[in-house]
Write a protein that holds these residues in place. Sequence first.
Motif, short mmCIF file in Angstrom:
data_model
loop_
_atom_site.label_atom_id
_atom_site.label_comp_id
_atom_site.label_asym_id
_atom_site.label_seq_id
_atom_site.Cartn_x
_atom_site.Cartn_y
_atom_site.Cartn_z
N GLU B 34 0.85 -1.17 0.00
CA GLU B 34 0.00 0.00 0.00
C GLU B 34 0.89 1.23 0.00
OE1 GLU B 34 -4.05 0.20 2.23
OE2 GLU B 34 -2.57 -0.81 3.49
N VAL B 35 0.37 2.31 -0.55
CA VAL B 35 1.10 3.56 -0.52
C VAL B 35 0.97 4.17 0.86
CG1 VAL B 35 1.15 5.90 -1.43
CG2 VAL B 35 0.79 3.99 -2.98
N HIS B 36 2.09 4.50 1.45
CA HIS B 36 2.07 5.08 2.79
C HIS B 36 2.49 6.54 2.72
CE1 HIS B 36 3.97 5.46 7.01
NE2 HIS B 36 2.69 5.75 7.06
N LEU B 158 -1.91 13.28 -7.48
CA LEU B 158 -0.70 12.87 -6.77
C LEU B 158 -0.61 11.35 -6.73
CD1 LEU B 158 -0.42 15.04 -3.54
CD2 LEU B 158 1.06 15.10 -5.55
N ARG B 159 -1.72 10.76 -6.41
CA ARG B 159 -1.80 9.32 -6.25
C ARG B 159 -1.46 8.62 -7.55
NH1 ARG B 159 -1.11 5.24 -5.54
NH2 ARG B 159 -2.13 3.53 -4.47
N SER B 160 -1.96 9.16 -8.65
CA SER B 160 -1.72 8.51 -9.94
C SER B 160 -0.25 8.64 -10.33
CB SER B 160 -2.63 9.09 -11.02
OG SER B 160 -2.34 10.45 -11.22
N HIS B 161 0.38 9.75 -9.95
CA HIS B 161 1.81 9.90 -10.21
C HIS B 161 2.61 8.87 -9.44
CE1 HIS B 161 1.76 14.35 -11.64
NE2 HIS B 161 1.09 13.55 -12.41
N LEU B 162 2.22 8.65 -8.20
CA LEU B 162 2.91 7.67 -7.38
C LEU B 162 2.77 6.28 -7.96
CD1 LEU B 162 2.08 8.71 -3.73
CD2 LEU B 162 4.31 8.70 -4.83
N ALA B 163 1.57 5.98 -8.43
CA ALA B 163 1.29 4.65 -8.96
C ALA B 163 2.15 4.38 -10.18
CB ALA B 163 -0.18 4.52 -9.31
N LEU B 170 -2.20 -2.03 -6.64
CA LEU B 170 -3.34 -1.72 -5.80
C LEU B 170 -4.21 -2.94 -5.63
CD1 LEU B 170 -5.00 1.70 -6.73
CD2 LEU B 170 -4.16 0.98 -4.51
N SER B 171 -4.44 -3.34 -4.41
CA SER B 171 -5.37 -4.46 -4.22
C SER B 171 -6.78 -3.91 -4.31
CB SER B 171 -5.14 -5.11 -2.86
OG SER B 171 -5.31 -4.17 -1.85
N ASN B 172 -7.67 -4.66 -4.91
CA ASN B 172 -9.02 -4.14 -5.15
C ASN B 172 -9.77 -3.85 -3.86
OD1 ASN B 172 -9.14 -3.87 -7.88
ND2 ASN B 172 -9.56 -6.02 -8.22
#
Lengths: 158, 254
Positions: B34-36, B158-163, B170-172
């Motif tokens: 997970e993104v922390h 921001l989140r999409s850049h990190l991904a 990403l777990s569903n």
Amino acid sequence: MLGLGVDRLQADINRLLASLFHQGVLDEHFLQLQQLQDETSPNFVYDVINIYFDESEKLLRNLRLLLMDREFSDYKKIGLHLNQLVGSSSSIGARRVRNVCVAFRSASELSNRPGCLRGLEVAEHEYHYLKNMMHELFQVLSFILLLHMRIKLGYGRQ
Amino acid sequence: MGRDGGVSCLMRAEMNMMSVGGMESAPAPSDLDEVHVLAVDDSLVDRIVIERLLRINSCKVTAVDSGWRALEFLGLDNDKASAQLDRLKVDLIITDYCMPGMTGYELLKKIKESSNFREVPVVIMSSENVLTRIDRCLEEGAQDFLLKPVKLADVKRLRSHLATKDDVKLSNGNKRKLPQDSDPVTITPPLTISTESSPPLTISHDSSDSSSSSSPVEMFSSSPIDDDEDDDVLTSSPEESPIRRQKMRSPGLD
């Protein structure tokens, strides 16, 4: 008949909200808060707003204490408190409170004591106006909720 | 305002949401995909909002109330490197600029000076749209600069850049349904309530009424507000609006 009551209350809320938006008391960030509410966090809006009230009242109280002190000179402290108020007000969409606090802050940056006192009064006034409006909003919402539940439970004939 | 209800909601909220001055614990190793995010803000209201914004975007969040606590959390508050750091995974640090004690800028510098965390993207938030401030932060290595109040669209971006950058899986189970899709009927006093018949100025995202999926945001920002206005006029949701660099936007001061 209860259904009609719900519709009327819903219309009341919408009118109240529309009025608050129109007056510039609230802005779109208030609605953004709704987008953060869901089944995993069903009380979010209510909780954030209550926390905002608690924090703001603390800050306004401190500001009043500071300014009422005859030997007061710590304008920097006033500025810090106001930064918080400006920030949190804009976060929840309390546009008017935010704006009057920005003006208040300008007075503090100029070490303008009478300006600060005026700013404080205006901030307190706007804050209490907002709080009263929110009270009303949540009260009507509670009614709607109650009516919804009664309808669901089959008390429609009352 | 039903103060009793308010207080108990409040306590629940503070327990459920985040600690006020202290820190939440770091994620367990099993949560490492997970993104922390480490969020730093001295304002309680803002911490709560930013934490929610991040959680909605499937991030694990640790929120602290000062730069010092952030450094403490990262193990940067003393000179010796902590052995625990191998386990500590921080994918993003998002911090307020104006904070008493250590500013967000100073925190940014300290992070960029550390060998362990200089690669971690740091995002600065500020309610002031000051170009020199923005430039200074970007020069110091800030990944992005967000104008407060931070919007859902900003965090999504921001989140999409990190991904894409870290190729995080990403777990569903962590995916959250968008507001338009979720059931708007909630148990406790909210502002979204689904009704059988939607009045013209509805503020609820009514999923049963998806044909007139109006955005209240746009409804209220367009003038004048007219009770008879057909809400079919407004269709796009705020999150879907074109992404703009926050720093280019002028503050909403009238």
